[in-house]
Scaffold this active site. Structure first.
Site: not given
Ligand SMILES: NC(=O)c1ccc[n+]([C@@H]2O[C@H](COP(=O)([O-])OP(=O)(O)OC[C@H]3O[C@@H](n4cnc5c(N)ncnc54)[C@H](O)[C@@H]3O)[C@@H](O)[C@H]2O)c1
Length: 320
Positions: A93, A148, A153, A155-156, A158, A173, A180
């Site tokens: 990780r 974000s 979390d 939302s989940r 609630r 609420h 996160h």
């Molecule tokens: N914040 C949250 O609650 C939450 C929830 C779900 C997922 N996520 C996170 O969101 C992120 C994206 O997840 P995903 O499932 O969409 O992944 P994904 O692999 O489907 O999409 C990632 C995209 O980023 C693009 N990318 C990679 N390097 C890049 C760069 N240097 N410049 C521009 N674009 C670039 C890739 O081409 C791809 O299209 C992950 O880190 C995931 O852990 C966050």
């Protein structure tokens, strides 16, 4: 409040993967923006998403959806960043974090170079660490760099409480605060249904309030992403909607209270790290971080969550 009729609302999206495209789809359905610019390192992916979304416009509110470069992000009110590397087999990780941190150190300066007055909204994980890095890389005020955070979390939480008590999610609420991730904290002391504390609500419905049951419910909230990923490989619809709710608050200057990741400036003794607390979100981004009356255990948990994030940040190799 902003005059919603007369203003152009432009949104940028960097990263059109599952999360980014779910956000774009939800934004389009909600008809909140006039223009959406899609940027991705994989230009074909961005183009494919642009085509697919555009082909649905006859069923939605008119807007301009196009692909572009960082230059095309000029004047965007908000740029959502959901770009990131996926974990490679055998990669830790921390290795993944180091790669995503390196990506953000290149993406964020390019966004700010072309769009120095907009707000940046980060979704990529680990979102709290990447929000902090983005803040430092951007040179923007903390109000303009939002993670974000625990919006999903919360939302989940609630939803699951609503299911448990048999009421509409929207009448529940409560907040999940902190990281996160694994060290997040449920604020039991403030959770309520229509203003009625959970214990009292349970007795009104002739149920008994069982903290062990609540602890199991929270564990399901905290571990939801693992469970979804195990079944379908990724999570994206709910976070897509969560990102839209943040963008909606910004574009409409709604001053909505949302649990999002922001720079701490001494809240509960925590400074110089980004994590989530309920914040008032409006046209300037984070308009206010709310200070809630927490129980001693909740304060302790919040500080522990911050320390965990600080240790992770310190373990990252320096930029350069
Ligand atoms: N914040 C949250 O609650 C939450 C929830 C779900 C997922 N996520 C996170 O969101 C992120 C994206 O997840 P995903 O499932 O969409 O992944 P994904 O692999 O489907 O999409 C990632 C995209 O980023 C693009 N990318 C990679 N390097 C890049 C760069 N240097 N410049 C521009 N674009 C670039 C890739 O081409 C791809 O299209 C992950 O880190 C995931 O852990 C966050």
């Amino acid at each position: 409040m902003r005059d919603e009729k007369n203003s152009t609302k432009k949104v940028g999206l960097v990263g059109t993967g599952l999360v980014g495209s779910s956000f774009a789809y939800a934004l389009m359905i909600r008809g909140l923006a006039n223009e959406l610019v899609l940027v991705d390192a994989n230009t074909q992916k961005a183009e494919g998403e642009m085509m697919d979304l555009n082909h649905g416009l006859s069923f939605a509110t008119p807007m301009k959806i196009r692909t572009g470069t960082y230059q095309d992000l000029t004047d965007a009110h908000v740029v959502v960043v959901a770009a990131g590397a996926a974990q490679k087999p055998g990669e830790s990780r921390l290795d993944l974090l180091a790669r995503n941190a390196a990506i953000f150190r290149t993406i964020v300066p390019k966004i700010v170079q072309h769009n120095p007055h907009g707000i940046i909204l980060i979704a990529t994980n680990p979102v709290d660490i990447l929000t902090y890095i983005s803040l430092n890389e951007s040179g923007l005020p903390p109000s303009k760099v939002i993670g974000s955070g625990t919006i999903l979390d919360t939302s989940r939480f609630r939803f699951m409480l609503g299911q448990h008590y048999g009421v509409d999610t929207r009448s529940v609420h409560g907040y999940i605060v902190g990281e996160h991730g694994d060290s997040e904290i449920p604020l039991w002391s403030l959770a309520n249904i229509g203003g009625v504390r959970l214990q009292e609500f349970a007795s009104l419905g002739n149920k008994t309030y069982d903290q062990a049951e609540m602890d199991r419910l929270f564990a399901a909230v905290r571990d939801a992403a693992y469970e979804i990923i195990r079944r379908k490989g990724a999570t994206y619809y709910a976070i897509g909607l969560g990102l839209v709710s943040i963008v909606e608050a910004i574009l409409g200057d709604h001053r909505t209270v949302l649990s999002v990741s922001t720079l701490m400036t001494g809240q509960y003794g925590v400074k110089d790290i980004c994590l989530s607390l309920p914040c008032v979100v409006g046209e300037n981004g984070i308009e206010e971080v709310l200070t809630l009356t927490l129980s001693p255990e909740e304060k302790y948990g919040f500080r522990a969550s911050a320390e965990k994030l600080r240790a992770t940040l310190q373990s990252l190799p320096r930029a350069g």
